[in-house]
Design a protein around this motif. Structure first.
Motif, PDB file in Angstrom:
ATOM      1  N   ASP A 189       0.827  -1.201   0.000  1.00  0.00           N
ATOM      2  CA  ASP A 189       0.000   0.000   0.000  1.00  0.00           C
ATOM      3  C   ASP A 189       0.865   1.256   0.000  1.00  0.00           C
ATOM      4  O   ASP A 189       1.945   1.305   0.593  1.00  0.00           O
ATOM      5  N   ILE A 190       0.370   2.295  -0.690  1.00  0.00           N
ATOM      6  CA  ILE A 190       1.051   3.588  -0.724  1.00  0.00           C
ATOM      7  C   ILE A 190      -0.002   4.671  -0.901  1.00  0.00           C
ATOM      8  O   ILE A 190      -0.965   4.494  -1.659  1.00  0.00           O
ATOM      9  N   GLU A 191       0.135   5.751  -0.152  1.00  0.00           N
ATOM     10  CA  GLU A 191      -0.803   6.871  -0.244  1.00  0.00           C
ATOM     11  C   GLU A 191      -0.154   8.021  -1.016  1.00  0.00           C
ATOM     12  O   GLU A 191       0.979   8.411  -0.733  1.00  0.00           O
ATOM     13  N   VAL A 192      -0.890   8.558  -1.999  1.00  0.00           N
ATOM     14  CA  VAL A 192      -0.421   9.722  -2.745  1.00  0.00           C
ATOM     15  C   VAL A 192      -1.081  10.954  -2.137  1.00  0.00           C
ATOM     16  O   VAL A 192      -2.308  11.067  -2.109  1.00  0.00           O
ATOM     17  N   THR A 193      -0.246  11.873  -1.618  1.00  0.00           N
ATOM     18  CA  THR A 193      -0.749  13.044  -0.902  1.00  0.00           C
ATOM     19  C   THR A 193      -0.625  14.301  -1.758  1.00  0.00           C
ATOM     20  O   THR A 193       0.061  14.331  -2.779  1.00  0.00           O
ATOM     21  N   ASP A 194      -1.319  15.361  -1.297  1.00  0.00           N
ATOM     22  CA  ASP A 194      -1.301  16.638  -2.009  1.00  0.00           C
ATOM     23  C   ASP A 194       0.113  17.226  -2.068  1.00  0.00           C
ATOM     24  O   ASP A 194       0.902  17.081  -1.131  1.00  0.00           O
ATOM     25  N   THR A 195       0.390  17.912  -3.169  1.00  0.00           N
ATOM     26  CA  THR A 195       1.627  18.674  -3.272  1.00  0.00           C
ATOM     27  C   THR A 195       1.439  20.030  -2.597  1.00  0.00           C
ATOM     28  O   THR A 195       0.330  20.572  -2.582  1.00  0.00           O
ATOM     29  N   GLU A 196       2.490  20.546  -2.052  1.00  0.00           N
ATOM     30  CA  GLU A 196       2.453  21.877  -1.439  1.00  0.00           C
ATOM     31  C   GLU A 196       3.538  22.723  -2.089  1.00  0.00           C
ATOM     32  O   GLU A 196       4.698  22.690  -1.688  1.00  0.00           O
ATOM     33  N   VAL A 197       3.130  23.456  -3.112  1.00  0.00           N
ATOM     34  CA  VAL A 197       4.060  24.291  -3.861  1.00  0.00           C
ATOM     35  C   VAL A 197       3.464  25.678  -3.989  1.00  0.00           C
ATOM     36  O   VAL A 197       2.263  25.830  -4.200  1.00  0.00           O
ATOM     37  N   THR A 198       4.313  26.687  -3.839  1.00  0.00           N
ATOM     38  CA  THR A 198       3.897  28.060  -4.136  1.00  0.00           C
ATOM     39  C   THR A 198       4.775  28.589  -5.258  1.00  0.00           C
ATOM     40  O   THR A 198       5.935  28.198  -5.398  1.00  0.00           O
ATOM     41  N   ILE A 199       4.207  29.469  -6.063  1.00  0.00           N
ATOM     42  CA  ILE A 199       4.940  30.060  -7.189  1.00  0.00           C
ATOM     43  C   ILE A 199       4.790  31.565  -7.119  1.00  0.00           C
ATOM     44  O   ILE A 199       3.709  32.084  -6.779  1.00  0.00           O
ATOM     45  N   THR A 200       5.877  32.284  -7.382  1.00  0.00           N
ATOM     46  CA  THR A 200       5.854  33.743  -7.301  1.00  0.00           C
ATOM     47  C   THR A 200       6.570  34.353  -8.500  1.00  0.00           C
ATOM     48  O   THR A 200       7.469  33.749  -9.084  1.00  0.00           O
ATOM     49  N   GLY A 201       6.154  35.563  -8.817  1.00  0.00           N
ATOM     50  CA  GLY A 201       6.767  36.324  -9.891  1.00  0.00           C
ATOM     51  C   GLY A 201       6.318  37.762  -9.767  1.00  0.00           C
ATOM     52  O   GLY A 201       5.604  38.129  -8.826  1.00  0.00           O
ATOM     53  N   PRO A 202       6.690  38.635 -10.687  1.00  0.00           N
ATOM     54  CA  PRO A 202       6.270  40.033 -10.602  1.00  0.00           C
ATOM     55  C   PRO A 202       4.761  40.162 -10.799  1.00  0.00           C
ATOM     56  O   PRO A 202       4.139  39.337 -11.477  1.00  0.00           O
ATOM     57  N   GLN A 203       4.180  41.194 -10.207  1.00  0.00           N
ATOM     58  CA  GLN A 203       2.751  41.424 -10.410  1.00  0.00           C
ATOM     59  C   GLN A 203       2.469  41.938 -11.813  1.00  0.00           C
ATOM     60  O   GLN A 203       1.405  41.680 -12.365  1.00  0.00           O
ATOM     61  N   GLN A 204       3.432  42.672 -12.352  1.00  0.00           N
ATOM     62  CA  GLN A 204       3.301  43.202 -13.712  1.00  0.00           C
ATOM     63  C   GLN A 204       4.583  42.950 -14.485  1.00  0.00           C
ATOM     64  O   GLN A 204       5.671  42.929 -13.909  1.00  0.00           O
TER      65      GLN A 204
ATOM     66  N   LEU B 112       2.523  19.737 -12.922  1.00  0.00           N
ATOM     67  CA  LEU B 112       3.147  18.424 -12.770  1.00  0.00           C
ATOM     68  C   LEU B 112       3.327  17.776 -14.139  1.00  0.00           C
ATOM     69  O   LEU B 112       2.437  17.835 -14.991  1.00  0.00           O
ATOM     70  N   ASN B 113       4.470  17.149 -14.333  1.00  0.00           N
ATOM     71  CA  ASN B 113       4.671  16.359 -15.543  1.00  0.00           C
ATOM     72  C   ASN B 113       3.715  15.177 -15.571  1.00  0.00           C
ATOM     73  O   ASN B 113       3.252  14.745 -16.626  1.00  0.00           O
ATOM     74  N   ALA B 114       3.427  14.639 -14.381  1.00  0.00           N
ATOM     75  CA  ALA B 114       2.484  13.519 -14.258  1.00  0.00           C
ATOM     76  C   ALA B 114       1.059  14.038 -14.410  1.00  0.00           C
ATOM     77  O   ALA B 114       0.529  14.704 -13.518  1.00  0.00           O
ATOM     78  N   GLY B 115       0.452  13.774 -15.551  1.00  0.00           N
ATOM     79  CA  GLY B 115      -0.946  14.136 -15.756  1.00  0.00           C
ATOM     80  C   GLY B 115      -1.186  15.578 -16.145  1.00  0.00           C
ATOM     81  O   GLY B 115      -2.327  15.971 -16.380  1.00  0.00           O
ATOM     82  N   GLY B 116      -0.140  16.408 -16.198  1.00  0.00           N
ATOM     83  CA  GLY B 116      -0.323  17.811 -16.574  1.00  0.00           C
ATOM     84  C   GLY B 116      -1.177  18.593 -15.602  1.00  0.00           C
ATOM     85  O   GLY B 116      -1.869  19.541 -15.996  1.00  0.00           O
ATOM     86  N   LYS B 117      -1.111  18.244 -14.319  1.00  0.00           N
ATOM     87  CA  LYS B 117      -1.965  18.881 -13.306  1.00  0.00           C
ATOM     88  C   LYS B 117      -1.313  20.139 -12.741  1.00  0.00           C
ATOM     89  O   LYS B 117      -0.135  20.140 -12.391  1.00  0.00           O
ATOM     90  N   THR B 118      -2.092  21.226 -12.654  1.00  0.00           N
ATOM     91  CA  THR B 118      -1.613  22.477 -12.073  1.00  0.00           C
ATOM     92  C   THR B 118      -1.705  22.394 -10.551  1.00  0.00           C
ATOM     93  O   THR B 118      -2.766  22.109 -10.000  1.00  0.00           O
ATOM     94  N   VAL B 119      -0.572  22.660  -9.860  1.00  0.00           N
ATOM     95  CA  VAL B 119      -0.566  22.572  -8.397  1.00  0.00           C
ATOM     96  C   VAL B 119      -0.294  23.916  -7.734  1.00  0.00           C
ATOM     97  O   VAL B 119      -0.404  24.025  -6.502  1.00  0.00           O
ATOM     98  N   ALA B 120       0.063  24.951  -8.514  1.00  0.00           N
ATOM     99  CA  ALA B 120       0.262  26.281  -7.929  1.00  0.00           C
ATOM    100  C   ALA B 120       0.096  27.331  -9.021  1.00  0.00           C
ATOM    101  O   ALA B 120       0.471  27.103 -10.179  1.00  0.00           O
ATOM    102  N   THR B 121      -0.474  28.478  -8.648  1.00  0.00           N
ATOM    103  CA  THR B 121      -0.663  29.574  -9.599  1.00  0.00           C
ATOM    104  C   THR B 121      -0.337  30.912  -8.940  1.00  0.00           C
ATOM    105  O   THR B 121      -0.343  31.034  -7.712  1.00  0.00           O
ATOM    106  N   ALA B 122      -0.041  31.902  -9.762  1.00  0.00           N
ATOM    107  CA  ALA B 122       0.146  33.280  -9.299  1.00  0.00           C
ATOM    108  C   ALA B 122      -0.287  34.211 -10.417  1.00  0.00           C
ATOM    109  O   ALA B 122       0.030  33.988 -11.588  1.00  0.00           O
ATOM    110  N   ASP B 123      -1.043  35.252 -10.071  1.00  0.00           N
ATOM    111  CA  ASP B 123      -1.534  36.206 -11.070  1.00  0.00           C
ATOM    112  C   ASP B 123      -0.402  37.116 -11.539  1.00  0.00           C
ATOM    113  O   ASP B 123       0.488  37.493 -10.766  1.00  0.00           O
TER     114      ASP B 123
END
Length: 583
Positions: free
Chosen positions: A308-323, A385-396
């Motif tokens: 058995d193995i549990e796959v847990t949520d990723t915890e990633v933050t991404i930052t960049g300039p506001q403009q 994520l490369n696995a499944g192309g899932k977005t795990v963090a965003t920044a406006d």
């Protein structure tokens, strides 16, 4: 090594075959060489075909002479012929000199007939009578109105043991299925790769599969079921790479995989062949939940061990300039890497899941640079994520309009030099170009990259007429600023209200009279005689402006074209210039 191509990848893979046992090396394998016109595309200013030739030469010289290789190429003789497929090297012991020369002589031209090439390679290997292995690494999909999926399925059904392994290099995700089906229908592997790092990893997987021996005769019945134990971490982050171990190998072609808990027998997700090892790494699925690690027999697809193995949520933050200014390069940071093949990208705000624009793989870094789109508006930075192309963090992030002004002389002689300046460089790959007035948006003509500069010298067109100087963004080739330019004859006089008058020709050593109508003489103003090719503020001779608006000027002793210039020293300006031919 961002520049490795599909052809080069095939060579890496073939090189890997030479490391197998002597018995394995004696087996014939055909490499299908992509010689379509796309091979002239450039990566980092080097054509893919040149890169392939150079690296291939180095690799072939290291191969074991016992390696049995054949070479089939398509698209190398005709631009539009879907039947342009040729056996360049018959399968057999490797002749390094011949193989290298054959590759170097190939000139990519045409289309991508993948289906017909698979059939050609299979026939070359007598696939109906003996085991046949084909390696296809492609940076494009079928362009000859055929179905490679159906062809692969038919070859597998008619052959003794026909297998095709496929690596899709820099293929759009929407096109993966058209190549993956070739491997799926023949029992081979399909591995996508988007850059050099992924390509190496992909080739390692395919090489591992290629080194497996042919199916052996059915073993005698065992008195008992083999006992295998499999272990891994109790938890793993979605999309992360993790290690798996098992107690023993039953068959090199057995697999270890991760599947949803309770999945049907025979199911497999991301998997690896066990080979001669007792451990490997797998990539966790993108979706969280309870999963199982499984050791699965190649024979019959029977599961021998689970954990058995549990796959847990990723915890990633991404930052960049506001403009950020449209077309500009900007920095992006993120808190941690889940998998080296994950990507950082910028997309329009609210874009569908799986969308990506300009992107970079995260590798071992926690920051990178991206180029802002050419169109202004609201966007998002995404960690995908490369696995499944899932977005795990965003920044406006807002993309704002760039402001650039460009200036150039209003009039210039044909073929002459002109100084062009602009207010600021948005991206060092932006361009400055000279185009006929009214040229379509996106046209570039003869251009120069701006680099980190705000000025450059360019050569005026040889044809007279009306033109415009443009500052063009590299992102989307959008024009940000223009300046009008008139190109006049190479011998035309240029005058900014000075009224300079000079004879069109004179004899060697002759004294001529030069006049002007400019009514505001200054001690910093000069009448200069220079060779026509000399820089503006260098000369053969120069005299201060006389009050009577005329001056005597002695011609040089050497024939040729010269220029009389009315120069303001303090302002560093040439106010008028006129060509004179000394005969």
């Amino acid at each position: 090594m961002k520049y490795i191509t599909s052809t080069l990848a095939a060579i890496f893979l073939a090189g890997g075959l030479a490391t197998a046992t002597q018995a394995e090396a004696a087996k014939d394998t055909v490499i299908i060489y992509d010689a379509s016109g796309s091979m002239w595309g450039q990566i980092d200013n080097v054509s893919k075909v040149e890169i392939a030739r150079d690296v291939m030469t180095n690799l072939i010289n290291k191969w074991d002479n016992s390696t049995h290789l054949g070479l089939v190429a398509y698209g190398h003789r005709s631009k539009g012929d879907c039947a342009d497929i040729e056996t360049l090297v018959e399968p057999g012991p490797l002749d390094k000199t011949k193989f290298i020369k054959t590759i170097n002589d190939i000139n990519p031209k045409g289309k991508t007939p993948i289906s017909a090439s698979l059939q050609h390679a299979a026939e070359l290997l007598s696939y109906r009578d003996s085991q046949a292995s084909v390696v296809l690494i492609s940076d494009g999909i079928e362009t000859c109105n055929a179905d490679p999926c159906a062809v692969a399925k038919q070859l597998a059904a008619q052959g003794v043991n026909f297998t095709a392994h496929v690596v899709g290099f820099d293929i759009e995700s929407d096109d993966h299925a058209s190549l993956a089906c070739i491997a799926e229908n023949t029992g081979g592997l399909f591995v996508p790769a988007s850059n050099a790092t992924e390509l190496h990893a992909a080739l390692a997987q395919v090489q591992d599969a290629m080194e497996q021996p042919a199916s052996e005769p059915e073993p005698e019945p065992e008195p008992s079921i083999p006992e295998v134990a499999i272990t891994g971490p109790q938890q793993v982050t979605a999309g992360a790479t993790f290690d798996v171990q098992w107690s023993q190998n039953i068959n090199k072609s057995d697999m270890v995989t991760i599947v949803p808990s309770g999945a049907k027998e025979g199911t497999h997700g991301n998997y690896k062949r066990v080979g001669d090892s007792n451990q490997t790494s797998l990539t966790a699925p993108a979706d969280t939940g309870l999963y199982e690690l499984r050791y699965i027999l190649n024979e019959g697809g029977k599961t021998l061990a689970t954990a058995d193995i549990e796959v847990t949520d990723t915890e990633v933050t991404i930052t960049g300039p506001q403009q950020v200014t449209a077309g500009a390069t900007f920095d992006v940071q993120w808190s941690q890497n889940i998998n080296k093949s994950d990507m950082i990208t910028i997309v329009p705000s609210g874009a569908k899941e799986g969308t990506h624009g300009n992107y970079k793989r995260v590798g071992d870094n926690n920051q990178t640079s991206l180029t802002a789109p050419a169109e202004t508006g609201l966007y998002e930075l995404r960690y995908i994520l490369n696995a499944g192309g899932k977005t795990v963090a965003t920044a406006d992030i807002e993309v704002t309009a760039p402001e650039v002004n460009i200036s150039a002389p209003e009039v210039v002689r044909a073929g002459g030099n002109l100084e062009i300046t602009w207010s600021t460089s948005i991206n060092n790959r932006d361009m400055v170009t000279i185009l006929p007035l009214g040229s379509k948006e996106g046209a570039r003509g003869n251009y120069k990259r701006v680099g980190n500069n705000t000025a450059m010298t360019m050569t005026a067109p040889s044809d007279t007429g009306l033109y415009e100087v443009r500052y063009i963004m590299d992102a989307g080739h959008k024009t940000l600023a223009t300046a009008p330019l008139e190109v006049v004859a190479a011998t035309a006089s240029l005058d900014a209200g000075v009224g300079l008058s000079v004879p069109a020709s004179a004899a060697v050593g002759e004294v001529i009279e030069v006049t002007w109508t400019h009514s505001d003489p200054s001690k910093d103003q000069r009448i200069a005689l220079a060779r026509s090719s000399q820089a503006d503020f260098t000369w053969i001779s120069a005299q201060s402006i006389a009050e009577e608006n005329s001056i005597a000027l002695t011609m040089p002793e050497q024939k040729g074209f010269y220029e009389v210039r009315f120069i303001d020293i303090s302002e560093r300006e040439v106010l008028a210039r006129s060509i004179i031919e000394v005969k």
